[in-house]
Structure formats: structure tokens, C-alpha cells
Design a protein around this motif. Sequence first.
Motif, PDB file in Angstrom:
ATOM      1  N   GLU A 109       0.834  -1.200   0.000  1.00  0.00           N
ATOM      2  CA  GLU A 109       0.000   0.000   0.000  1.00  0.00           C
ATOM      3  C   GLU A 109       0.875   1.259   0.000  1.00  0.00           C
ATOM      4  OE1 GLU A 109      -3.348   0.173  -0.211  1.00  0.00           O
ATOM      5  OE2 GLU A 109      -3.173  -1.985  -0.608  1.00  0.00           O
ATOM      6  N   PRO A 110       0.445   2.302  -0.708  1.00  0.00           N
ATOM      7  CA  PRO A 110       1.193   3.562  -0.681  1.00  0.00           C
ATOM      8  C   PRO A 110       1.069   4.198   0.709  1.00  0.00           C
ATOM      9  CG  PRO A 110      -0.888   3.829  -1.854  1.00  0.00           C
ATOM     10  CD  PRO A 110      -0.746   2.363  -1.542  1.00  0.00           C
ATOM     11  N   GLY A 198      -0.358   6.852  -5.754  1.00  0.00           N
ATOM     12  CA  GLY A 198      -0.787   5.558  -5.241  1.00  0.00           C
ATOM     13  C   GLY A 198      -1.483   4.703  -6.273  1.00  0.00           C
TER      14      GLY A 198
END
Length: 239
Positions: A109-110, A198
Motif C-alpha cells: 500500500e502507498p 498511489g
Amino acid sequence: MSGTHELAHDRALLSRTSTAERVADILRTRIAEGFFPPGTRLSEDGIGGALGVSRNTLREAFRLLTHERLLVHRLNRGVFVRVLSVADVTDIYRTRRLVECAVVAGLGEPPYALDGLAGAVEEGRRAARAGEWAAVSTANIHFHRELVALAGSARTDELMRSVLAELRLAFHIVDDAQGLHEPYLVRNQEILDALRAGERPTAERLLARYLDDSRARLVEAYARAVVGGAETDEKAREG
């Protein structure tokens, strides 16, 4: 006592190998920079004297770089910087696509640690503004090394260092450095922007398209250069 003697022997081997690896690092960098272009015969006496290392150490460094496919040993002729075939260039890109796209696909995940990528993009822009297209090529290599480094895998980093060093051999054959590298400055920025936002699937898609286009352009230019060079050599021999 015998075991102690064996360990002392191993320590000597370790020391020599360590020195050989450092020599290999120096030569790898010089090859990547074009100081030793593809096809160049490497002189043991000249290089060993310049670096102040023994013949055995230098031969071990040559062996390491031969294993990395940067050098080739020709019987009774010596060691030469390797000249890639067109098939080699295609295979390098196949490997890059497998590894680089897998790295992006496997990101968590960003947010991501993108300072290295951003630095490489800016490095490329500065070089382009100065018209230093070899430096643009180097910045582009840095971008992709930083991209792979996002995986946090020493093994993957080592693989890509070898693959990208080998790729530089192709770049040194092709004269049109600006035509090859300038279009990808914008595309590097697009990949960086997608990761900053993202949008990992978008970055992966952009990267795959980038690598496919880069492969097609380089293979075409490289094939022309290799065939043209072979024809020139043949005419020279006939003359």
C-alpha cells in the motif's frame, strides 16, 4: 595444526577474492561508462599495472565479469568486452519486463519511498538541458535501478545491476543517444507521478508499455548499427 594451515589458506583466498571483486567493480563501471567499448581487448599488463594488482587478481576479476556476460574470453586471443547480438538485446528486455513489472505489481500500500526515483528523473532533466545524452542514459539506468530497489530485495538489486550493465553495451554501439533516451524522460515522470498518486496498476501499465516501446526502438537501431558495422569491417578486409 593442519586445520589452522587450511584456514590461513582460506583467508588468503578470501582476501584475493575481495580484491578481485573491487577490481571487477571498477572495470564494470568503466565498461558501463564506455571507457572500454564493446569489442575492446583488455590488456592484463596495462590494466594490472594501472590498478596495481596482480595478474591472478585481475584474472579473477575478468572471470567474474565474464560470468556477468560483460566480457568474453577468446582462446589464444585474450579477453574482450562483449558485443551483444540482437537476440541478446531482446532477451535483456524480456528479463527487464519480467522483473520490473513484477516489482511494481508486488508493491504494498502507498505511500512509497520515491526519493530515489525523483532524484533520477531530475538528474535526467539536468543532463538533457545540458545536451549530455550519455548522462541522460545513465540517469535512465538509475531510474530503473531505483524502481527495482522499491522491492527491498538485495537479490533483485544484484540481478538488475547485472542486466542493466549488460544493456549499456548495446547503448554504446548505437550512436543516436538523444533519439533513444529523450522520449523516456517524460515517461519516467509519468511512472513517478502514478506511484506518487498511489495508482500502482497505472504505473505498472505505463512501465510495461515503456519497456515494450524501448525494446522495439533499441532493437531496430541496434540491428542497423551491428549490420552496418559488419559491412564496414567486411569492406575494410576486402580493401
